[in-house]
Design an enzyme around this catalytic site. Structure first.
Site, PDB file in Angstrom:
ATOM      1  N   ARG A  19       0.808  -1.221   0.000  1.00 36.85           N
ATOM      2  CA  ARG A  19       0.000   0.000   0.000  1.00 36.85           C
ATOM      3  C   ARG A  19       0.841   1.270   0.000  1.00 36.85           C
ATOM      4  O   ARG A  19       0.498   2.241  -0.672  1.00 36.85           O
ATOM      5  CB  ARG A  19      -0.923  -0.007   1.217  1.00 36.85           C
ATOM      6  CG  ARG A  19      -1.999  -1.038   1.068  1.00 36.85           C
ATOM      7  CD  ARG A  19      -2.896  -1.123   2.264  1.00 36.85           C
ATOM      8  NE  ARG A  19      -3.948  -2.081   1.981  1.00 36.85           N
ATOM      9  CZ  ARG A  19      -4.882  -2.428   2.843  1.00 36.85           C
ATOM     10  NH1 ARG A  19      -4.897  -1.918   4.057  1.00 36.85           N
ATOM     11  NH2 ARG A  19      -5.800  -3.303   2.495  1.00 36.85           N
ATOM     12  N   GLU A  61      -7.411  -1.409  16.470  1.00 38.66           N
ATOM     13  CA  GLU A  61      -6.658  -0.386  15.737  1.00 38.66           C
ATOM     14  C   GLU A  61      -6.074   0.680  16.660  1.00 38.66           C
ATOM     15  O   GLU A  61      -5.107   1.355  16.305  1.00 38.66           O
ATOM     16  CB  GLU A  61      -7.579   0.254  14.688  1.00 38.66           C
ATOM     17  CG  GLU A  61      -6.833   1.116  13.701  1.00 38.66           C
ATOM     18  CD  GLU A  61      -7.681   1.567  12.523  1.00 38.66           C
ATOM     19  OE1 GLU A  61      -8.673   0.881  12.174  1.00 38.66           O
ATOM     20  OE2 GLU A  61      -7.350   2.615  11.942  1.00 38.66           O
TER      21      GLU A  61
HETATM   22  C1  FAD Z   1     -14.096   0.941   4.799  1.00 40.38           C
HETATM   23  C2  FAD Z   1     -13.077   0.093   5.507  1.00 40.38           C
HETATM   24  C3  FAD Z   1     -12.753  -1.151   5.003  1.00 40.38           C
HETATM   25  C4  FAD Z   1     -11.803  -1.949   5.642  1.00 40.38           C
HETATM   26  N1  FAD Z   1     -11.505  -3.197   5.147  1.00 40.38           N
HETATM   27  C5  FAD Z   1     -10.650  -4.003   5.821  1.00 40.38           C
HETATM   28  C6  FAD Z   1     -10.408  -5.344   5.401  1.00 40.38           C
HETATM   29  O1  FAD Z   1     -10.984  -5.818   4.440  1.00 40.38           O
HETATM   30  N2  FAD Z   1      -9.532  -6.106   6.107  1.00 40.38           N
HETATM   31  C7  FAD Z   1      -8.883  -5.639   7.219  1.00 40.38           C
HETATM   32  O2  FAD Z   1      -8.095  -6.367   7.830  1.00 40.38           O
HETATM   33  N3  FAD Z   1      -9.115  -4.378   7.645  1.00 40.38           N
HETATM   34  C8  FAD Z   1      -9.976  -3.565   6.989  1.00 40.38           C
HETATM   35  N4  FAD Z   1     -10.209  -2.292   7.444  1.00 40.38           N
HETATM   36  C9  FAD Z   1      -9.612  -1.898   8.733  1.00 40.38           C
HETATM   37  C10 FAD Z   1     -10.348  -2.615   9.861  1.00 40.38           C
HETATM   38  O3  FAD Z   1     -11.707  -2.715   9.524  1.00 40.38           O
HETATM   39  C11 FAD Z   1     -10.194  -1.903  11.200  1.00 40.38           C
HETATM   40  O4  FAD Z   1      -8.852  -1.641  11.483  1.00 40.38           O
HETATM   41  C12 FAD Z   1     -10.785  -2.747  12.333  1.00 40.38           C
HETATM   42  O5  FAD Z   1     -12.091  -3.179  12.006  1.00 40.38           O
HETATM   43  C13 FAD Z   1     -10.792  -1.957  13.614  1.00 40.38           C
HETATM   44  O6  FAD Z   1     -11.520  -2.660  14.577  1.00 40.38           O
HETATM   45  P1  FAD Z   1     -11.665  -2.043  16.028  1.00 40.38           P
HETATM   46  O7  FAD Z   1     -12.559  -2.945  16.769  1.00 40.38           O
HETATM   47  O8  FAD Z   1     -10.327  -1.719  16.572  1.00 40.38           O
HETATM   48  O9  FAD Z   1     -12.373  -0.614  15.802  1.00 40.38           O
HETATM   49  P2  FAD Z   1     -13.760  -0.236  15.105  1.00 40.38           P
HETATM   50  O10 FAD Z   1     -14.383  -1.360  14.403  1.00 40.38           O
HETATM   51  O11 FAD Z   1     -13.489   1.012  14.328  1.00 40.38           O
HETATM   52  O12 FAD Z   1     -14.702   0.097  16.350  1.00 40.38           O
HETATM   53  C14 FAD Z   1     -14.421   1.164  17.218  1.00 40.38           C
HETATM   54  C15 FAD Z   1     -15.690   1.496  17.987  1.00 40.38           C
HETATM   55  O13 FAD Z   1     -15.368   2.425  19.012  1.00 40.38           O
HETATM   56  C16 FAD Z   1     -16.444   3.337  19.153  1.00 40.38           C
HETATM   57  N5  FAD Z   1     -15.934   4.544  19.792  1.00 40.38           N
HETATM   58  C17 FAD Z   1     -14.992   5.403  19.322  1.00 40.38           C
HETATM   59  N6  FAD Z   1     -14.815   6.410  20.211  1.00 40.38           N
HETATM   60  C18 FAD Z   1     -15.650   6.181  21.254  1.00 40.38           C
HETATM   61  C19 FAD Z   1     -15.939   6.890  22.463  1.00 40.38           C
HETATM   62  N7  FAD Z   1     -15.342   8.054  22.786  1.00 40.38           N
HETATM   63  N8  FAD Z   1     -16.877   6.386  23.309  1.00 40.38           N
HETATM   64  C20 FAD Z   1     -17.535   5.236  23.007  1.00 40.38           C
HETATM   65  N9  FAD Z   1     -17.303   4.535  21.860  1.00 40.38           N
HETATM   66  C21 FAD Z   1     -16.365   5.005  21.003  1.00 40.38           C
HETATM   67  C22 FAD Z   1     -16.924   3.551  17.719  1.00 40.38           C
HETATM   68  O14 FAD Z   1     -18.253   4.028  17.680  1.00 40.38           O
HETATM   69  C23 FAD Z   1     -16.774   2.150  17.121  1.00 40.38           C
HETATM   70  O15 FAD Z   1     -17.962   1.407  17.220  1.00 40.38           O
HETATM   71  C24 FAD Z   1     -11.161  -1.480   6.816  1.00 40.38           C
HETATM   72  C25 FAD Z   1     -11.489  -0.225   7.325  1.00 40.38           C
HETATM   73  C26 FAD Z   1     -12.441   0.558   6.686  1.00 40.38           C
HETATM   74  C27 FAD Z   1     -12.784   1.913   7.264  1.00 40.38           C
END
Ligand code: FAD
Length: 562
Positions: free
Chosen positions: A290, A378
């Site tokens: 990337r 993340e």
């Molecule tokens: C469009 C898109 C496509 C992607 N495709 C891929 C893929 O195909 N393969 C891959 O490996 N990765 C992919 N990624 C990256 C991957 O999806 C993310 O890195 C991963 O899902 C992050 O998961 P997470 O649980 O850490 O955070 P998230 O799924 O982002 O969840 C974080 C949560 O925290 C909540 N939150 C934030 N701040 C607060 C607060 N102050 N108080 C309460 N709640 C809060 C949010 O509302 C959210 O629900 C993609 C990302 C995007 C945006």
């Protein structure tokens, strides 16, 4: 009258209900903890996980022989010498177990001849990326985890609850202060252990693949609680984000899996393949990582060879209608609704802010350097170094979420009930209760747009010292005011934006000053004034908040060896 906060007690508080938060909640609950899962959005529908449509990297080896060590070797190579090896190992080693557990829970990984099938993706040395067919991976993962949570009565869920600050008592995190978005009601949560799983920061950029919840809250919460962040300069841009023509109701990064399957051709404005000019031999194939693909597209546009809207063409015109239909499935009909016929036209694509490699520093138990605070997904820094491999983000969310949940439950078992001294929640409660109508109103929406423009124009994938300094000055000049304006006792978007900006400004400054401090080019951080990758920079920059100011330091010498 000042409303009394709603008080909640729990063993484990999980903040954020993406894949990381949900897996953490499930694991903490099955290790005996009572869990509160809080999210500022709908549970399991707010962040990146539910938007992700492509693949999940994991050395299952069902079709092609594979080992976690091979996955690890590719992760380390993609990270350009900067991966935290313990986290990278955890990610690769535990991935097969998590993927099989999701399979057991009915996620529906695509199969061939009864075996979970895996696809090739850039930077992996063999087919290693599992998926749920026709761009359904993220929604399926999310739904599966929501269903698994529903089976466990020890998990309470609270949506629309925005965490404003972590509570720190005697140097340990003992809970959090939140406000209920719909009513403005203040909430104080006492927790024996807290897991931060708030996702990334790409809302800081004008063109991004994120939801509006991804403004980097978690990094700011961690900084204010005294935790250390690392690698904040490494923001990943996804090279082929959709640019034109208009595409309604679809993920801007949806093209990738089809490019894997069909060998979509990347062409410049003159319809020539061009990546070989930038040191790649991928013409006709799809192997470029990337960071390199992003660099190649930006440079081609700068040379005046971009597509009409300032990107590159992605063409599937060499594919037959039948091949397109087989690969795209029902997606081809949604493209037709957008007047896109891939047999007759290319689309335009360009880099788009997508993911953050930096974040909260953690050990392999997912403990931050503040007792009581664990991190997952993340929001964690270091596992992917200076550049993340395709598919590693959902994997880290699952693996780190599970590990963080287990660690948090173990701490909760050791702790007596955490008691919150009122003075430790007072400052955050004061902000939540502020009803400051007489103050001149800031236009928070305009400030968000300005910040996004500054970050896109000056702190994008290709940087210079002059641009970064300008960005830092502009960010510092944005005055938010000491207290939020708007109504304290009702849903108020301007008020929410004030809280968002409070975090976004701090996190944008952290990205910018670490980018300014790193005088070399590495992975996602390309400095035109320092184009070489230099051995003396092979180490993490750390950021902390000291007396209200961001402070950068080098990690210890041990972090600087390859
Ligand atoms: C469009 C898109 C496509 C992607 N495709 C891929 C893929 O195909 N393969 C891959 O490996 N990765 C992919 N990624 C990256 C991957 O999806 C993310 O890195 C991963 O899902 C992050 O998961 P997470 O649980 O850490 O955070 P998230 O799924 O982002 O969840 C974080 C949560 O925290 C909540 N939150 C934030 N701040 C607060 C607060 N102050 N108080 C309460 N709640 C809060 C949010 O509302 C959210 O629900 C993609 C990302 C995007 C945006």
């Amino acid at each position: 009258m000042t409303p009394e906060p709603i008080a909640i007690d729990t063993d484990v508080l999980v903040i954020g209900s993406g894949a990381a938060g949900m897996y953490a909640a499930i694991e903490a609950a099955r290790n005996g903890a009572h869990v509160l899962l809080a999210d500022r959005s709908l549970i399991g529908r707010g962040g990146a996980t539910v938007m992700a449509q492509m693949t999940v990297a994991c050395a299952l080896g069902e079709e092609t022989p594979d080992t976690w060590q091979d996955h690890y070797a590719d992760t380390i190579a993609a990270g350009r010498g900067l991966c935290d090896k313990a986290l990278a190992q955890l990610l690769c080693e535990d991935a097969p177990d998590c993927i099989r557990e999701l399979d057991h829970w009915g996620v529906g990984w695509a199969r061939k001849d009864g075996h979970i099938t895996a696809t090739m993706a850039p930077g992996h040395d063999r087919p290693r990326c599992v998926y749920v067919d026709f761009i359904n991976t993220g929604p399926a993962v999310s739904k599966t985890l929501r269903t698994a949570m529903a089976r466990n009565p020890s998990i309470r869920k609270a949506g629309d609850l925005c965490i404003v600050d972590l509570i720190v008592s005697d140097g340990e995190v003992t809970g959090a202060v939140a406000y209920h978005l719909a009513t403005g009601a203040p909430v104080v949560i006492a927790a024996k252990a807290t897991v931060l799983a708030t996702g990334g920061l790409t809302r800081l950029y004008r063109r991004n693949s994120a939801s509006t919840n991804m403004g980097g809250d978690g990094y700011a919460l961690a900084l204010r609680a005294g935790a250390t962040l690392i690698d904040m300069e490494f923001v990943q841009f996804f090279p082929i984000g959709h640019l034109a023509p208009r595409l309604v109701g679809m993920d801007p990064i949806m093209w990738d899996p089809f490019r894997y399957k069909l060998g979509g051709r990347l062409l410049n404005g003159r319809k020539e393949e061009f990546t070989s000019r930038y040191g790649s031999d991928e013409d006709g194939k799809y192997v470029l990582t990337r960071d390199l693909a992003t660099y190649a597209i930006i440079k081609e546009v700068e040379a005046g060879r971009g597509s009409p809207h300032g990107g590159a063409y992605l063409s599937f015109e060499h594919c037959s209608t039948a091949a397109l239909r087989a690969a795209f499935g029902p997606v081809i009909d949604r493209l037709a609704e957008n007047h896109i016929d891939l047999t007759r036209m290319p689309v335009e694509v360009a880099p788009i802010a997508h993911y953050h490699m930096g974040g909260v520093k953690a050990d392999a138990d997912m403990a931050s350097d503040v007792p009581g605070l664990y991190v997952a997904g993340e929001v964690v820094g270091g596992a992917n170094g200076a550049n993340r491999l395709s598919g590693n983000a959902i994997t880290e969310a699952l693996v780190f979420g599970r590990r963080a949940g287990r660690s948090a439950a173990a701490r909760a078992k050791r702790m007596v009930q955490s008691v919150i001294a009122p003075q430790n929640a007072a400052a955050a409660l004061d902000l939540i209760r502020a009803d400051t109508k007489p103050q001149p109103r800031n236009n928070t929406a305009a400030m968000v747009a300005h910040l996004q423009a500054v970050m896109a124009d000056h702190v994008g994938p290709i940087r210079t010292g002059a641009k970064l300094s300008k960005a830092f000055n502009e960010i510092s000049a944005l005055e938010l005011g000491e207290r939020p304006s708007g109504h304290a006792a009702a849903f108020d978007l301007e008020r929410l934006e004030w809280f968002d900006l409070r975090n976004m400004l701090m996190v944008a400054a952290a990205v910018t000053i670490t980018a300014l401090a790193r005088c070399e080019s590495r992975g996602a951080h390309q400095r035109e004034d320092f184009p070489e990758t230099l051995p003396q920079w092979q180490g993490h920059r750390r950021v902390r908040l000291l007396r209200g100011q961001l402070d950068i330091s080098r990690g210890p010498a041990a972090e600087f060896v390859s």
